[in-house]
Design a protein around this motif. Structure first.
Motif, PDB file in Angstrom:
ATOM      1  N   ALA A 192       5.963  -5.815   2.102  1.00 58.01           N
ATOM      2  CA  ALA A 192       5.444  -7.219   1.931  1.00 58.01           C
ATOM      3  C   ALA A 192       6.684  -7.968   2.707  1.00 58.01           C
ATOM      4  O   ALA A 192       6.202  -8.968   3.715  1.00 58.01           O
ATOM      5  CB  ALA A 192       5.347  -7.582   0.603  1.00 58.01           C
ATOM      6  N   ARG A 193       7.950  -7.556   2.502  1.00 55.45           N
ATOM      7  CA  ARG A 193       8.808  -8.318   3.336  1.00 55.45           C
ATOM      8  C   ARG A 193       8.820  -8.233   4.869  1.00 55.45           C
ATOM      9  O   ARG A 193       8.793  -9.209   5.513  1.00 55.45           O
ATOM     10  CB  ARG A 193      10.410  -7.943   2.732  1.00 55.45           C
ATOM     11  CG  ARG A 193      11.420  -8.051   3.850  1.00 55.45           C
ATOM     12  CD  ARG A 193      12.685  -7.507   3.407  1.00 55.45           C
ATOM     13  NE  ARG A 193      13.821  -7.676   4.327  1.00 55.45           N
ATOM     14  CZ  ARG A 193      15.024  -7.320   4.061  1.00 55.45           C
ATOM     15  NH1 ARG A 193      15.317  -6.760   2.751  1.00 55.45           N
ATOM     16  NH2 ARG A 193      15.683  -7.194   5.094  1.00 55.45           N
TER      17      ARG A 193
ATOM     18  N   ALA B  80       5.975   0.818  -5.831  1.00 48.66           N
ATOM     19  CA  ALA B  80       6.270  -0.732  -6.062  1.00 48.66           C
ATOM     20  C   ALA B  80       7.574  -1.071  -4.908  1.00 48.66           C
ATOM     21  O   ALA B  80       7.454  -2.240  -4.364  1.00 48.66           O
ATOM     22  CB  ALA B  80       6.773  -1.066  -7.411  1.00 48.66           C
ATOM     23  N   VAL B  81       8.466  -0.207  -4.920  1.00 49.89           N
ATOM     24  CA  VAL B  81       9.582  -0.282  -3.994  1.00 49.89           C
ATOM     25  C   VAL B  81       9.109  -0.339  -2.516  1.00 49.89           C
ATOM     26  O   VAL B  81       9.287  -1.328  -1.616  1.00 49.89           O
ATOM     27  CB  VAL B  81      10.691   0.519  -4.208  1.00 49.89           C
ATOM     28  CG1 VAL B  81      11.816   0.241  -2.973  1.00 49.89           C
ATOM     29  CG2 VAL B  81      11.389   0.473  -5.442  1.00 49.89           C
TER      30      VAL B  81
ATOM     31  N   VAL C  11      -1.458  -1.733   8.635  1.00 52.11           N
ATOM     32  CA  VAL C  11      -1.981  -0.290   7.965  1.00 52.11           C
ATOM     33  C   VAL C  11      -0.595  -0.238   7.046  1.00 52.11           C
ATOM     34  O   VAL C  11       0.398  -0.302   7.432  1.00 52.11           O
ATOM     35  CB  VAL C  11      -1.740   0.899   9.152  1.00 52.11           C
ATOM     36  CG1 VAL C  11      -1.908   2.166   8.524  1.00 52.11           C
ATOM     37  CG2 VAL C  11      -2.674   0.418  10.142  1.00 52.11           C
ATOM     38  N   ILE C  12      -0.895   0.293   5.709  1.00 48.66           N
ATOM     39  CA  ILE C  12      -0.239   0.472   4.719  1.00 48.66           C
ATOM     40  C   ILE C  12      -0.445   2.032   4.209  1.00 48.66           C
ATOM     41  O   ILE C  12      -1.186   2.596   4.685  1.00 48.66           O
ATOM     42  CB  ILE C  12      -0.528  -0.448   3.648  1.00 48.66           C
ATOM     43  CG1 ILE C  12      -1.842  -0.222   3.137  1.00 48.66           C
ATOM     44  CG2 ILE C  12      -0.082  -1.761   4.005  1.00 48.66           C
ATOM     45  CD1 ILE C  12      -2.086  -0.862   1.566  1.00 48.66           C
ATOM     46  N   GLY C  13       0.548   2.283   3.349  1.00 49.96           N
ATOM     47  CA  GLY C  13       0.468   3.703   2.715  1.00 49.96           C
ATOM     48  C   GLY C  13       1.918   4.395   2.280  1.00 49.96           C
ATOM     49  O   GLY C  13       2.902   4.001   2.972  1.00 49.96           O
ATOM     50  N   THR C  14       1.831   5.244   1.303  1.00 49.00           N
ATOM     51  CA  THR C  14       3.030   5.754   0.880  1.00 49.00           C
ATOM     52  C   THR C  14       3.010   7.194   1.159  1.00 49.00           C
ATOM     53  O   THR C  14       4.158   7.825   1.270  1.00 49.00           O
ATOM     54  CB  THR C  14       3.327   5.363  -0.621  1.00 49.00           C
ATOM     55  OG1 THR C  14       2.353   5.881  -1.334  1.00 49.00           O
ATOM     56  CG2 THR C  14       3.637   4.148  -0.964  1.00 49.00           C
ATOM     57  N   GLU C  15       1.938   7.755   1.482  1.00 45.32           N
ATOM     58  CA  GLU C  15       1.725   9.253   1.742  1.00 45.32           C
ATOM     59  C   GLU C  15       1.799   9.326   3.086  1.00 45.32           C
ATOM     60  O   GLU C  15       0.781   9.660   3.698  1.00 45.32           O
ATOM     61  CB  GLU C  15       0.641   9.890   0.969  1.00 45.32           C
ATOM     62  CG  GLU C  15       0.506   9.565  -0.576  1.00 45.32           C
ATOM     63  CD  GLU C  15       0.787  11.195  -1.141  1.00 45.32           C
ATOM     64  OE1 GLU C  15       0.349  12.099  -0.482  1.00 45.32           O
ATOM     65  OE2 GLU C  15       1.674  11.307  -2.098  1.00 45.32           O
TER      66      GLU C  15
ATOM     67  N   ALA D 228      -0.464  -1.434  -5.702  1.00 46.73           N
ATOM     68  CA  ALA D 228       0.807  -1.893  -5.584  1.00 46.73           C
ATOM     69  C   ALA D 228       1.214  -2.693  -4.541  1.00 46.73           C
ATOM     70  O   ALA D 228       1.862  -3.837  -4.643  1.00 46.73           O
ATOM     71  CB  ALA D 228       2.030  -0.583  -5.497  1.00 46.73           C
ATOM     72  N   HIS D 229       0.457  -2.566  -3.436  1.00 47.27           N
ATOM     73  CA  HIS D 229       0.510  -3.371  -2.086  1.00 47.27           C
ATOM     74  C   HIS D 229      -0.211  -4.790  -2.111  1.00 47.27           C
ATOM     75  O   HIS D 229       0.339  -5.680  -1.751  1.00 47.27           O
ATOM     76  CB  HIS D 229      -0.008  -2.599  -0.982  1.00 47.27           C
ATOM     77  CG  HIS D 229       1.133  -1.622  -0.417  1.00 47.27           C
ATOM     78  ND1 HIS D 229       1.405  -0.292  -0.806  1.00 47.27           N
ATOM     79  CD2 HIS D 229       1.680  -1.521   0.886  1.00 47.27           C
ATOM     80  CE1 HIS D 229       1.967   0.391  -0.209  1.00 47.27           C
ATOM     81  NE2 HIS D 229       2.459  -0.358   0.938  1.00 47.27           N
TER      82      HIS D 229
END
Length: 435
Positions: free
Chosen positions: A157-158, A150-151, A178-182, A210-211
């Motif tokens: 998003a900001r 979430a963080v 492109v997004i992703g946390t891993e 979450a995104h």
């Protein structure tokens, strides 16, 4: 489906649409700031009749200059100047920004790092980059060691809001995201690797959710169709001395995550040194964006070191470039880019400095003394001419192409073609053509 406008993004968008329709096609992303690598990439795209996707990372290029000394607009101009010289249409050049976020400022507080990331994103979008990797996965000094999805999503998003507002103010086409946390560490793993586990499917779904929620909170629901890729770990990586190859059996569940996502594909980082068969499997398994960087400068180093050995046979000692010795001296004088990465005895460190897969040497090509030695090397060899048997000895694949009339024997041509040897498996893997 994926929505965008503008000729530069049309080729990329079409590729993603084709992949989502079931074709095993994709695109490879050249993540290198060296002009010779950029030239090789454009020449390969010209041969293949495709667009070329070239990305600058936040380490290489930022609002302060990065380690290359270039800001986003300056990197753009460098790429376009090369394209113009090669008569390659600018409309077929797609520029991307990789790992854009607080990566460069992890030693600062999250507040300070994100303020710099805001400016970074705006600089890339203002300069016309149309593929933006929002990477807020790293912790800053006042963050927990591992950030919650979430963080990461809230920070992404900001940055997306800034990118959208910047594009609107500039009257330019809005980017793809492109997004992703891993997200693998830029440039390969710092430590010796053991077993590498692909991202669990449930974790990937959580990241998407979450995104999507964070973007909605920012009033960016309408931008979601331009989120083109999700970075997850397919189980590929390299460190200094080994490569972990893709094992498709380990990603069976993960590959199903995007079944219900109309416009999303996976993006694979750290695919450098994967074998051709594994690159093709990655594309077939929905990693439709393959990123390669250090593997290309590694190939450039191979070619230049080969030419330096040829120079030793042909050029009197006082006139030689001494490229290998110059690089070694500069790396020892300025050890910041390698010292925290290569362990062991002095001999092992020297081998790693010169030959490791992680290619920390790539940070030194922009050094004035190193670049002067490189240019002297090429000029020396073009002046004396390289006998064919020496090309056969040190660059046998280039020798074969010269013999068949497909390549000239100038020193720069030999370097570029050897780099293209590292690109050709990617070009075949993303083409969708079965050989």
């Amino acid at each position: 489906m994926l929505q965008m406008s503008g000729q530069r993004m049309s080729g990329l968008a079409d590729t993603i649409r084709r992949h989502k329709r079931g074709e095993a096609v994709g695109v490879y992303s050249v993540c290198s700031a060296h002009p010779t690598v950029v030239e090789a990439a454009i020449m390969q795209a010209a041969t293949d009749g495709t667009h070329v996707l070239i990305e600058a990372t936040s380490n290489q290029v930022d609002q302060f200059g990065g380690y290359t000394g270039m800001r986003p607009a300056e990197f753009r101009d460098m790429v376009f100047d090369i394209a113009d010289r090669l008569r390659f249409p600018r409309e077929r050049v797609v520029l991307g920004g990789d790992h854009l976020g607080p990566n460069r400022w992890q030693s600062e507080t999250a507040t300070a790092a994100m303020e710099k990331a805001d400016t970074l994103i705006a600089a890339y979008v203002e300069a016309g980059y149309t593929k933006i990797h929002l990477d807020c996965s790293m912790s800053c000094t006042d963050d927990p060691k591992i950030l919650d999805d979430a963080v990461v999503a809230e920070r992404s998003a900001r940055l997306m809001r800034i990118a959208e507002d910047t594009a609107h103010s500039a009257g330019s086409q809005p980017p793809l995201y492109v997004i992703g946390t891993e997200v693998p560490v830029p440039g390969g793993a710092h430590e010796t690797l053991g077993v590498l586990t692909p991202t669990p499917a449930d974790r990937a779904r959580k990241t998407i959710a979450a995104h999507r929620a964070a973007f909605a909170d920012q009033g960016l629901d309408h931008v979601w169709p331009r989120v083109m890729a999700l970075v997850v770990q397919p189980g590929v990586e390299f460190d200094h001395l080994q490569v972990i190859d893709y094992q498709r059996a380990a990603t069976a569940d993960l590959r199903r995550v995007l079944d219900d996502e109309e416009h999303l594909v996976f993006e694979a980082h750290s695919t450098d040194y994967q074998r051709p068969a594994q690159l093709k499997e990655l594309v077939e398994d929905h990693w439709a964006v393959l990123k390669v960087g250090p593997g290309l400068t590694f190939a450039m180093r191979e070619a230049l070191f080969a030419l330096a050995l040829i120079e030793n046979q042909l050029v009197p000692r006082p006139s030689r470039s001494n490229l290998i010795e110059v690089i070694e001296r500069r790396m020892l004088t300025h050890p910041d880019y390698w010292q925290g990465y290569y362990d062991g005895e002095p001999q092992a460190q020297q081998v790693a400095r010169r030959y490791s897969y992680s290619d920390r040497l790539r940070y030194y090509w922009a050094d004035e003394e190193v670049d002067a030695a490189r240019r002297t090397l090429l000029e020396n060899l073009d002046r004396v001419g390289i006998p064919m048997p020496l090309i056969s000895q040190f660059l046998p694949q280039q020798y074969d192409r010269i013999r068949t009339g497909d390549l000239d024997s100038s020193a720069q041509s030999l370097v570029i073609d050897h780099i293209r040897d590292a690109m050709r498996p990617y070009a075949r893997a993303v083409s969708g053509v079965n050989e």
